[in-house]
Design an enzyme around this catalytic site. Sequence first.
Site, PDB file in Angstrom:
ATOM      1  N   ARG A  15       0.835  -1.216   0.000  1.00  0.00           N
ATOM      2  CA  ARG A  15       0.000   0.000   0.000  1.00  0.00           C
ATOM      3  C   ARG A  15       0.861   1.253   0.000  1.00  0.00           C
ATOM      4  O   ARG A  15       0.579   2.221  -0.690  1.00  0.00           O
ATOM      5  CB  ARG A  15      -0.918  -0.008   1.226  1.00  0.00           C
ATOM      6  CG  ARG A  15      -2.186  -0.811   1.008  1.00  0.00           C
ATOM      7  CD  ARG A  15      -3.351  -0.238   1.815  1.00  0.00           C
ATOM      8  NE  ARG A  15      -3.048  -0.096   3.218  1.00  0.00           N
ATOM      9  CZ  ARG A  15      -3.351  -1.014   4.135  1.00  0.00           C
ATOM     10  NH1 ARG A  15      -3.917  -2.145   3.783  1.00  0.00           N
ATOM     11  NH2 ARG A  15      -3.072  -0.817   5.403  1.00  0.00           N
ATOM     12  N   GLU A  34       1.118  21.974 -15.706  1.00  0.00           N
ATOM     13  CA  GLU A  34       1.181  23.319 -15.112  1.00  0.00           C
ATOM     14  C   GLU A  34       2.586  23.912 -15.276  1.00  0.00           C
ATOM     15  O   GLU A  34       3.505  23.572 -14.527  1.00  0.00           O
ATOM     16  CB  GLU A  34       0.780  23.224 -13.633  1.00  0.00           C
ATOM     17  CG  GLU A  34       0.553  24.538 -12.961  1.00  0.00           C
ATOM     18  CD  GLU A  34      -0.488  25.410 -13.646  1.00  0.00           C
ATOM     19  OE1 GLU A  34      -1.681  25.081 -13.612  1.00  0.00           O
ATOM     20  OE2 GLU A  34      -0.097  26.448 -14.217  1.00  0.00           O
ATOM     21  N   GLU A  75      -0.118  24.680  -5.510  1.00  0.00           N
ATOM     22  CA  GLU A  75      -0.139  24.623  -6.977  1.00  0.00           C
ATOM     23  C   GLU A  75      -0.604  23.247  -7.460  1.00  0.00           C
ATOM     24  O   GLU A  75      -1.313  23.139  -8.449  1.00  0.00           O
ATOM     25  CB  GLU A  75       1.257  24.972  -7.517  1.00  0.00           C
ATOM     26  CG  GLU A  75       1.273  25.650  -8.864  1.00  0.00           C
ATOM     27  CD  GLU A  75       0.299  26.813  -9.016  1.00  0.00           C
ATOM     28  OE1 GLU A  75       0.194  27.655  -8.117  1.00  0.00           O
ATOM     29  OE2 GLU A  75      -0.385  26.855 -10.067  1.00  0.00           O
ATOM     30  N   GLU A  82      -8.504  22.438 -11.186  1.00  0.00           N
ATOM     31  CA  GLU A  82      -8.748  22.812 -12.594  1.00  0.00           C
ATOM     32  C   GLU A  82      -9.159  21.591 -13.415  1.00  0.00           C
ATOM     33  O   GLU A  82     -10.080  21.662 -14.231  1.00  0.00           O
ATOM     34  CB  GLU A  82      -7.480  23.429 -13.193  1.00  0.00           C
ATOM     35  CG  GLU A  82      -7.318  24.898 -12.863  1.00  0.00           C
ATOM     36  CD  GLU A  82      -5.961  25.451 -13.238  1.00  0.00           C
ATOM     37  OE1 GLU A  82      -5.652  26.569 -12.813  1.00  0.00           O
ATOM     38  OE2 GLU A  82      -5.200  24.746 -13.947  1.00  0.00           O
ATOM     39  N   LYS A 100     -12.387  28.662 -11.250  1.00  0.00           N
ATOM     40  CA  LYS A 100     -11.019  28.783 -11.772  1.00  0.00           C
ATOM     41  C   LYS A 100     -10.418  30.146 -11.461  1.00  0.00           C
ATOM     42  O   LYS A 100      -9.219  30.254 -11.184  1.00  0.00           O
ATOM     43  CB  LYS A 100     -11.014  28.529 -13.270  1.00  0.00           C
ATOM     44  CG  LYS A 100     -11.140  27.062 -13.603  1.00  0.00           C
ATOM     45  CD  LYS A 100     -10.722  26.814 -15.023  1.00  0.00           C
ATOM     46  CE  LYS A 100     -10.750  25.340 -15.332  1.00  0.00           C
ATOM     47  NZ  LYS A 100     -10.274  25.068 -16.680  1.00  0.00           N
ATOM     48  N   ASP A 101     -11.257  31.205 -11.507  1.00  0.00           N
ATOM     49  CA  ASP A 101     -10.744  32.543 -11.192  1.00  0.00           C
ATOM     50  C   ASP A 101     -10.347  32.634  -9.712  1.00  0.00           C
ATOM     51  O   ASP A 101      -9.322  33.244  -9.375  1.00  0.00           O
ATOM     52  CB  ASP A 101     -11.790  33.621 -11.524  1.00  0.00           C
ATOM     53  CG  ASP A 101     -11.901  33.855 -13.022  1.00  0.00           C
ATOM     54  OD1 ASP A 101     -11.047  33.333 -13.763  1.00  0.00           O
ATOM     55  OD2 ASP A 101     -12.843  34.560 -13.454  1.00  0.00           O
TER      56      ASP A 101
HETATM   57  N1  LIG Z   1     -15.283  26.004 -18.463  1.00  0.00           N
HETATM   58  C1  LIG Z   1     -15.038  27.308 -18.360  1.00  0.00           C
HETATM   59  N2  LIG Z   1     -16.059  28.188 -18.380  1.00  0.00           N
HETATM   60  C2  LIG Z   1     -15.836  29.522 -18.263  1.00  0.00           C
HETATM   61  N3  LIG Z   1     -14.635  30.082 -18.114  1.00  0.00           N
HETATM   62  C3  LIG Z   1     -13.571  29.275 -18.083  1.00  0.00           C
HETATM   63  C4  LIG Z   1     -13.700  27.843 -18.198  1.00  0.00           C
HETATM   64  N4  LIG Z   1     -12.468  27.303 -18.142  1.00  0.00           N
HETATM   65  C5  LIG Z   1     -11.635  28.332 -17.969  1.00  0.00           C
HETATM   66  N5  LIG Z   1     -12.261  29.512 -17.932  1.00  0.00           N
HETATM   67  C6  LIG Z   1     -11.674  30.853 -17.752  1.00  0.00           C
HETATM   68  O1  LIG Z   1     -10.381  30.881 -18.340  1.00  0.00           O
HETATM   69  C7  LIG Z   1      -9.391  31.157 -17.338  1.00  0.00           C
HETATM   70  C8  LIG Z   1      -8.164  30.316 -17.619  1.00  0.00           C
HETATM   71  O2  LIG Z   1      -8.579  28.966 -17.635  1.00  0.00           O
HETATM   72  P1  LIG Z   1      -7.553  27.796 -17.712  1.00  0.00           P
HETATM   73  O3  LIG Z   1      -8.239  26.491 -17.592  1.00  0.00           O
HETATM   74  O4  LIG Z   1      -6.649  27.995 -18.875  1.00  0.00           O
HETATM   75  O5  LIG Z   1      -6.829  28.153 -16.386  1.00  0.00           O
HETATM   76  P2  LIG Z   1      -5.474  27.836 -15.946  1.00  0.00           P
HETATM   77  O6  LIG Z   1      -5.306  26.398 -16.225  1.00  0.00           O
HETATM   78  O7  LIG Z   1      -5.564  28.435 -14.598  1.00  0.00           O
HETATM   79  O8  LIG Z   1      -4.295  28.524 -16.629  1.00  0.00           O
HETATM   80  P3  LIG Z   1      -2.836  28.056 -16.208  1.00  0.00           P
HETATM   81  O9  LIG Z   1      -2.630  26.723 -16.888  1.00  0.00           O
HETATM   82  O10 LIG Z   1      -1.966  29.142 -16.708  1.00  0.00           O
HETATM   83  O11 LIG Z   1      -2.823  27.923 -14.708  1.00  0.00           O
HETATM   84  C9  LIG Z   1     -10.060  30.838 -16.015  1.00  0.00           C
HETATM   85  O12 LIG Z   1      -9.513  31.600 -14.948  1.00  0.00           O
HETATM   86  C10 LIG Z   1     -11.501  31.208 -16.282  1.00  0.00           C
HETATM   87  O13 LIG Z   1     -11.691  32.609 -16.137  1.00  0.00           O
END
Ligand SMILES: Nc1ncnc2c1ncn2[C@@H]1O[C@H](COP(=O)(O)OP(=O)(O)OP(=O)(O)O)[C@@H](O)[C@H]1O
Length: 136
Positions: A15, A34, A75, A82, A100-101
């Site tokens: 395990r 990433e 991270e 994500e 994500k924001d």
């Molecule tokens: N499914 C979704 N619907 C709406 N907005 C999205 C979606 N996916 C991503 N976003 C928008 O795009 C931005 C960047 O998304 P992404 O998935 O590329 O993020 P990231 O992976 O954080 O970038 P990085 O790889 O540089 O860390 C997000 O912060 C969000 O504002």
Amino acid sequence: MARKKFSKKAKVSTRLKNKFSNAARGVYIAFKEESTLIVYLIAIAIAIGLGIWIKLDFVSWSIIILTIGVLLGFEFLNTSIENFVDLLSFEYNIKAKKIKDICAAASIINAILSIIIGFLIYLPPLIERISEMIGV
Ligand SMILES: Nc1ncnc2c1ncn2[C@@H]1O[C@H](COP(=O)(O)OP(=O)(O)OP(=O)(O)O)[C@@H](O)[C@H]1O
């Protein structure tokens, strides 16, 4: 009884081995997905080299190691969130955007605070070391 104990021990070691191999796979995937992690890794290598050069004390190393742990750990979590969001909704979705924001905000705050900690810890001994070198 002894046999049972042995097999139980073997199970624990299997395990444990699985845990490490899963984690190693996670590290590989996170670094592949990433790009920020590569930047962090370079910064960490510089910070460790600099820390050795300016001979950081025990407490400073402890704070730096903790900061690196929080930075990398977060991270990894961020990358995993994500991926989870993409799994739930790959289409444009306002909730996915919010999640994500917020993750991006947490990541930036974490990075900025780590830089501030770095300045607080490295700057005084670095100035001292450079002053020694140039004989001021
Ligand atoms: N499914 C979704 N619907 C709406 N907005 C999205 C979606 N996916 C991503 N976003 C928008 O795009 C931005 C960047 O998304 P992404 O998935 O590329 O993020 P990231 O992976 O954080 O970038 P990085 O790889 O540089 O860390 C997000 O912060 C969000 O504002």
